[in-house]
Scaffold this active site. Structure first.
Site, PDB file in Angstrom:
ATOM      1  N   HIS A 126       0.885  -1.131   0.010  1.00 38.29           N
ATOM      2  CA  HIS A 126       0.044   0.102   0.058  1.00 38.29           C
ATOM      3  C   HIS A 126       0.880   1.141  -0.014  1.00 38.29           C
ATOM      4  O   HIS A 126       0.807   2.083  -0.872  1.00 38.29           O
ATOM      5  CB  HIS A 126      -0.791   0.085   1.200  1.00 38.29           C
ATOM      6  CG  HIS A 126      -1.958   1.286   1.468  1.00 38.29           C
ATOM      7  ND1 HIS A 126      -3.511   0.752   1.258  1.00 38.29           N
ATOM      8  CD2 HIS A 126      -1.619   2.362   1.588  1.00 38.29           C
ATOM      9  CE1 HIS A 126      -3.903   1.984   1.310  1.00 38.29           C
ATOM     10  NE2 HIS A 126      -3.062   3.046   1.729  1.00 38.29           N
ATOM     11  N   GLU A 127       1.797   1.321   0.805  1.00 36.01           N
ATOM     12  CA  GLU A 127       2.483   2.335   1.092  1.00 36.01           C
ATOM     13  C   GLU A 127       3.476   2.612  -0.091  1.00 36.01           C
ATOM     14  O   GLU A 127       3.831   3.798  -0.493  1.00 36.01           O
ATOM     15  CB  GLU A 127       3.404   2.667   2.225  1.00 36.01           C
ATOM     16  CG  GLU A 127       2.593   2.539   3.689  1.00 36.01           C
ATOM     17  CD  GLU A 127       1.384   3.426   3.643  1.00 36.01           C
ATOM     18  OE1 GLU A 127       1.668   4.774   2.989  1.00 36.01           O
ATOM     19  OE2 GLU A 127       0.264   3.261   4.339  1.00 36.01           O
ATOM     20  N   HIS A 130       2.054   4.683  -2.801  1.00 40.48           N
ATOM     21  CA  HIS A 130       1.907   5.966  -2.475  1.00 40.48           C
ATOM     22  C   HIS A 130       3.400   6.659  -3.025  1.00 40.48           C
ATOM     23  O   HIS A 130       3.509   7.498  -3.556  1.00 40.48           O
ATOM     24  CB  HIS A 130       1.796   6.422  -1.047  1.00 40.48           C
ATOM     25  CG  HIS A 130       0.426   6.196  -0.481  1.00 40.48           C
ATOM     26  ND1 HIS A 130      -0.694   6.372  -1.557  1.00 40.48           N
ATOM     27  CD2 HIS A 130      -0.044   5.502   0.414  1.00 40.48           C
ATOM     28  CE1 HIS A 130      -1.903   6.016  -0.760  1.00 40.48           C
ATOM     29  NE2 HIS A 130      -1.481   5.525   0.233  1.00 40.48           N
TER      30      HIS A 130
END
Lengths: 247, 125
Positions: A126-127, A130
């Site tokens: 997920h990170e 980003h």
């Protein structure tokens, strides 16, 4: 802390993010406010009682197909990831599992809220999404809630956050197109975890950017529903020069 | 598949392309995955409809014809060229479908300048 946050519970039987709105500094107390130097990152996590975070992170970086593709894609985009520089295991308030700090180009892993290897892999994926967006585009994390919403839609869509199994564990039962409902809802929660905006503002931003951002599958080229899809996506990424030379 | 920086040799060129965009094994694997019960469930969960897998089967057939070109007789050239065009058109349609939505943000021409810089605390030390 200024960046995208992952408002996810501590495990499959996930809790929801705290009901009251918190600023990013309250959620990530070890992260400095802008202008102050950050605390020790990776090594301080290693020497505290919680030594699982660095070990789980290492295993994820070395073995998880989602993460390996993202690392390759970031290297290709000029943002090679260094485990010691770009990751930090820290204790966080609330139920947040991690975040991406754009001001320091660091991924924060909330070691007190990540309980198992599968969860660690999802948070890192997920990170990294980003971080990948930060690397390839001018994302105004701090001043444009639509940009933040787009990255959160992509992260919820592509990281496995909204898999059928994870939603069932959260007691969210739905089948037909439920994935999209989950992506919208979790994107809103993530925005609320790190931005002092109303739910209506967050929802409006997600609604405005949903179509283009839900269909932006970079660098996977598809929604990776499980590790098999992620391996196929990685194979395609490694084959991209041949692909674009022959169509 | 993200945007690549490989050279593009368009289908309008008369020069034959050297190899299929993907190994034929990749088309077979995609077709098998598409037809699986698991993929049906995933696709329905995301899109609310059943997946369409016929194009992968056609692409697999085109790829196999393409890779047979080395042993093709002269009278087979037309058939192999049709397979090449068919496969390339299919792949270009996939690329177009992936790019049809306008971007929310402006792409970078270079990575962030501070990505590799040491953390502020490390710099002070």
């Amino acid at each position: 802390m200024a960046g995208a946050g992952d408002a996810r519970g501590p495990g499959p039987a996930a809790g929801e993010p705290p009901p009251q709105q918190r600023g990013a500094c309250q959620v990530f107390p070890e992260r400095p406010a802008q202008g102050k130097p950050p605390q020790e990152g990776f090594l301080s996590g290693f020497f505290t009682n919680d030594q699982k975070c660095p070990l789980m992170l290492l295993k994820t970086l070395e073995t998880n197909p989602y993460v390996k593709l993202l690392l390759d894609a970031m290297k290709h985009s000029g943002c090679a990831v260094n485990k010691d520089r770009h990751f930090s295991c820290e204790d966080c308030n609330g139920n947040v599992s991690g975040g991406f700090d754009a001001s320091t180009s660091q991924i924060v892993l909330c070691q007190n809220n990540i309980s198992n290897q599968a969860h660690m892999s999802r948070v890192v994926t997920h990170e990294l999404i980003h971080a990948f967006d930060h690397c390839r585009a001018h994302v105004n994390w701090f001043t444009n809630v639509r940009h933040l919403a787009c990255s959160e839609v992509r992260a919820a869509n592509l990281s496995g956050d909204c898999s059928l199994v994870n939603e069932i564990f959260r007691l969210h039962f739905g089948l037909k197109q439920h994935h999209q409902t989950c992506v919208r809802d979790r994107a809103v929660l993530s925005i609320l975890a790190v931005r002092d905006v109303s739910k209506e503002v967050a929802q409006k931003a997600v609604d405005e950017v949903f179509e283009p951002c839900f269909h932006d599958h970079e660098p996977f080229g598809r929604i990776p529903h499980n590790k098999t899809y992620a391996r196929y996506a990685h194979r395609d990424f490694q084959n991209r020069d041949r692909y674009y030379s022959n169509i | 598949m993200g945007p690549g920086d490989g050279r593009r040799r368009g289908s309008d060129s008369d020069a034959p392309l050297s190899q299929p965009p993907r190994p034929c094994e990749a088309y077979r694997a995609e077709w098998e995955l598409c037809r699986s019960a698991g993929h049906f469930l995933h696709h329905y969960y995301v899109h609310g409809e059943r997946p369409a897998c016929e194009q992968w089967r056609r692409d697999l057939a085109s790829c196999r014809e393409w890779e047979e070109r080395r042993s093709a007789e002269a009278q087979e050239v037309t058939r192999v060229s049709f397979a090449q065009r068919s496969l390339c058109e299919s792949e270009r349609a996939r690329v177009q479908a992936a790019r049809k939505h306008a971007l929310v943000w402006a792409p970078r021409q270079s990575p962030p300048a501070d990505w590799h810089l040491p953390l502020p605390q490390e710099k002070d030390e």
